[in-house]
Design a protein around this motif. Structure first.
Motif, PDB file in Angstrom:
ATOM      1  N   LEU A 182       0.691  -1.214   0.023  1.00 50.05           N
ATOM      2  CA  LEU A 182      -0.004  -0.045  -0.217  1.00 50.05           C
ATOM      3  C   LEU A 182       0.820   0.952  -0.138  1.00 50.05           C
ATOM      4  CD1 LEU A 182      -2.792  -0.878   2.721  1.00 50.05           C
ATOM      5  CD2 LEU A 182      -2.779  -1.097   0.026  1.00 50.05           C
ATOM      6  N   CYS A 183       0.329   2.236  -0.801  1.00 51.09           N
ATOM      7  CA  CYS A 183       1.199   3.601  -0.721  1.00 51.09           C
ATOM      8  C   CYS A 183       0.356   4.508  -0.652  1.00 51.09           C
ATOM      9  CB  CYS A 183       1.914   3.726  -2.047  1.00 51.09           C
ATOM     10  SG  CYS A 183       2.528   5.023  -2.366  1.00 51.09           S
ATOM     11  N   PHE A 184       0.239   5.551   0.491  1.00 52.29           N
ATOM     12  CA  PHE A 184      -0.351   6.704   0.712  1.00 52.29           C
ATOM     13  C   PHE A 184       0.253   7.594   1.638  1.00 52.29           C
ATOM     14  CE2 PHE A 184      -3.539   3.137   0.251  1.00 52.29           C
ATOM     15  CZ  PHE A 184      -4.619   3.766  -0.698  1.00 52.29           C
ATOM     16  N   PRO A 185      -0.053   9.123   0.802  1.00 52.40           N
ATOM     17  CA  PRO A 185      -0.472   9.440  -0.196  1.00 52.40           C
ATOM     18  C   PRO A 185       0.162   8.586  -1.419  1.00 52.40           C
ATOM     19  CG  PRO A 185      -0.006  11.311   1.232  1.00 52.40           C
ATOM     20  CD  PRO A 185       0.679  10.124   1.836  1.00 52.40           C
ATOM     21  N   ASN A 186      -0.930   8.613  -2.318  1.00 51.05           N
ATOM     22  CA  ASN A 186      -0.525   7.552  -3.381  1.00 51.05           C
ATOM     23  C   ASN A 186       0.166   7.914  -4.555  1.00 51.05           C
ATOM     24  OD1 ASN A 186      -1.637   5.880  -6.188  1.00 51.05           O
ATOM     25  ND2 ASN A 186      -1.407   4.486  -4.457  1.00 51.05           N
ATOM     26  N   ASN A 187       1.174   7.134  -4.974  1.00 47.92           N
ATOM     27  CA  ASN A 187       1.932   7.498  -6.076  1.00 47.92           C
ATOM     28  C   ASN A 187       1.584   6.217  -6.960  1.00 47.92           C
ATOM     29  OD1 ASN A 187       3.758   7.942  -8.187  1.00 47.92           O
ATOM     30  ND2 ASN A 187       5.609   7.067  -7.116  1.00 47.92           N
ATOM     31  N   GLY A 209      -3.241 -13.058   8.659  1.00 42.81           N
ATOM     32  CA  GLY A 209      -1.924 -13.222   9.006  1.00 42.81           C
ATOM     33  C   GLY A 209      -1.018 -12.883   7.656  1.00 42.81           C
ATOM     34  N   ALA A 210      -1.224 -11.601   7.081  1.00 44.38           N
ATOM     35  CA  ALA A 210      -0.568 -11.079   6.383  1.00 44.38           C
ATOM     36  C   ALA A 210       0.191  -9.869   6.611  1.00 44.38           C
ATOM     37  CB  ALA A 210      -1.560 -10.438   4.946  1.00 44.38           C
ATOM     38  N   VAL A 211       1.298  -9.216   5.779  1.00 43.96           N
ATOM     39  CA  VAL A 211       2.073  -8.301   6.052  1.00 43.96           C
ATOM     40  C   VAL A 211       1.729  -7.010   5.053  1.00 43.96           C
ATOM     41  CG1 VAL A 211       4.497  -7.150   6.138  1.00 43.96           C
ATOM     42  CG2 VAL A 211       3.864  -9.485   7.171  1.00 43.96           C
ATOM     43  N   ILE A 212       1.432  -5.803   5.879  1.00 43.60           N
ATOM     44  CA  ILE A 212       1.244  -4.913   4.815  1.00 43.60           C
ATOM     45  C   ILE A 212       2.781  -3.996   4.600  1.00 43.60           C
ATOM     46  CG2 ILE A 212       0.244  -2.441   4.567  1.00 43.60           C
ATOM     47  CD1 ILE A 212      -2.294  -3.500   6.153  1.00 43.60           C
ATOM     48  N   ILE A 213       3.379  -3.856   3.583  1.00 43.97           N
ATOM     49  CA  ILE A 213       4.487  -3.062   3.166  1.00 43.97           C
ATOM     50  C   ILE A 213       4.045  -1.572   2.991  1.00 43.97           C
ATOM     51  CG2 ILE A 213       6.402  -2.912   1.875  1.00 43.97           C
ATOM     52  CD1 ILE A 213       6.303  -5.993   1.639  1.00 43.97           C
ATOM     53  N   CYS A 240       1.566  -6.296  12.168  1.00 49.72           N
ATOM     54  CA  CYS A 240       1.317  -6.616  10.797  1.00 49.72           C
ATOM     55  C   CYS A 240       1.865  -5.683   9.636  1.00 49.72           C
ATOM     56  CB  CYS A 240      -0.375  -6.895  10.393  1.00 49.72           C
ATOM     57  SG  CYS A 240      -1.011  -5.038  10.514  1.00 49.72           S
ATOM     58  N   ALA A 241       2.587  -4.515  10.017  1.00 51.83           N
ATOM     59  CA  ALA A 241       3.094  -3.684   9.007  1.00 51.83           C
ATOM     60  C   ALA A 241       4.492  -3.411   9.029  1.00 51.83           C
ATOM     61  CB  ALA A 241       2.234  -2.458   9.232  1.00 51.83           C
ATOM     62  N   ILE A 242       5.229  -2.930   8.020  1.00 51.18           N
ATOM     63  CA  ILE A 242       6.446  -2.463   7.767  1.00 51.18           C
ATOM     64  C   ILE A 242       6.222  -1.224   6.926  1.00 51.18           C
ATOM     65  CG2 ILE A 242       8.612  -2.565   6.169  1.00 51.18           C
ATOM     66  CD1 ILE A 242       8.209  -5.878   6.825  1.00 51.18           C
TER      67      ILE A 242
END
Length: 406
Positions: A182-187, A209-213, A240-242
């Motif tokens: 995910l990218c926000f603010p989005n490019n 059980g997922a990771v959000i990059i 859950c996030a990096i």
């Protein structure tokens, strides 16, 4: 006889911005008299702020003195910079420790390299349109499957279409992924996500059980209090996030390179293995650290004067964004972004496809932008302009576009 990495053969064409550069250079060779205005690549134009330059000069002087000389940087970054970064997170209400911050030479490098600590068979979910590095780095690692020409997509990726219908924000996929970019603010779209919606993604990732990059390279451009600056402002994100951040767009470090990635110690895989320790191992093995001079410059970004100066630069670029948005809307174009982000995402007029619009804008209006289809199949029919030019060039570019489409 040796063999090459066959995954590279699945990459489609060249890197998007390399293709644009070739087209622009070819036009310049045949039309050397034309003055092009470039609003394509997201490179800044304003010089690095005075207090940051002052810190760089002081660090250069230190390097010339045997008592203050610095050789190899610590693998994970100097303590003074990691402390400053962690301090900013605390100010946002996020519990990020210094040993969860990994300093690097930029967000692009980390965005490409972070996939190395995940299983080779991990299922990858990406938005469409999307920043190409997320896609291509996982192609190189062998996670993409085959290219399906008729769909303009890879067979094994989970694509989350972002369109006008859903406000260019992704919806939960039908198939559960292991890695979610995910990218926000989005490019490229310049759109944002509310804290409430981002919390739903955090809850979803923890549930399956997922990771959000989470690429937060443009967080400094957020002005809406309802838009989070960090995914760690959401409850449970540390499991859950990096998060990947950059000094390029907030402080003009595109030419000196500095960024960082946050990997919380609470983030563990299905076997209880710490992703923080894996990234530390990868970082220490493959990277010798950002230069001392540049990390001292990074520290100055967090000073009171540094913050004042970079806020002024951000306001400069957002003035450009407003001018582009309002100018294009005034001639009836459909425009998104440009409010909490330095990108404008416009709908190509008259049903033109993205590359046709690019070619005509280049050859007839002499303005360079980025075709939306270069960011994915769902970007077809859209076009990205950046606000990172000078104000004078931004005004001139908008006037050229208005005259061309009049």
């Amino acid at each position: 006889m040796f063999h090459s990495n066959t995954n590279y053969q699945r990459l489609q064409g060249s890197y998007l911005f390399s293709t644009i550069a070739r087209k622009v250079n070819a036009f310049k060779e045949t039309h050397p008299e034309v003055e092009l205005i470039r609003l394509g690549i997201g490179d800044v134009t304003q010089p690095i702020a005075p207090s940051i330059i002052k810190a760089m000069h002081a660090a250069v002087e230190e390097m010339g003195n045997p008592d203050t000389f610095h050789g190899y940087a610590p693998d994970l970054g100097y303590d003074f910079l990691r402390k400053a970064i962690a301090g900013e997170y605390r100010e946002m209400g996020c519990s990020i420790a210094e040993d969860e911050v990994f300093v690097s030479d930029g967000a692009k490098s980390d965005s490409a390299n972070i996939q190395e600590i995940f299983h080779k068979d991990a299922k990858v979910a990406v938005c469409d349109p999307v920043y190409p590095v997320y896609v291509d780095s996982n192609v190189m690692a062998g996670r993409s499957g085959e290219w399906e020409t008729e769909k303009n997509r890879y067979s094994r990726y989970i694509y989350m279409t972002c369109s006008e219908e859903n406000g260019f924000t992704p919806e939960f996929p039908e198939e559960d992924p292991d890695m979610i970019y995910l990218c926000f603010p989005n490019n490229p779209t310049g759109m944002t996500i509310s804290k409430e919606k981002l919390q739903e993604w955090v809850d979803y990732a923890n549930r399956i059980g997922a990771v959000i990059i989470y690429d937060a390279a443009y967080e400094a451009y957020i002005s809406d209090p309802e838009v989070p600056h960090s995914i760690y402002q959401c409850s449970g994100a540390e499991t859950c996030a990096i998060e990947i951040r950059s000094f390029s767009k907030n402080a003009g470090f595109t030419g000196v390179r500095l960024g960082f990635t946050v990997v919380p110690k609470a983030l563990k895989d299905a076997d209880g293995i710490s992703m923080n320790s894996l990234w530390a191992r990868r970082h220490g093995t493959c990277y010798n650290g950002a230069p001392y001079i540049i990390q001292k410059a990074g520290e100055a970004v967090y000073s009171e004067q540094g913050q004042k100066e970079i806020r002024e630069q951000i306001a400069y670029y957002m003035k450009n964004a407003a001018y582009i948005r309002e100018g294009l809307e005034s001639i009836g174009l459909t425009v998104y972004g440009g409010v909490n982000a330095p990108y404008i995402w416009l709908k190509c007029p008259d049903g033109m496809d993205s590359w046709t619009f690019f070619d005509r804008l280049l050859t007839e209006a002499h303005v360079v932008g980025t075709p939306g289809s270069g960011f994915g199949a769902a970007g077809e029919g859209f076009f990205r302009l950046t606000a990172f030019g000078t104000y004078e060039n931004t005004v001139a570019a908008v006037e050229r576009i208005k005259a061309w489409l009049a």
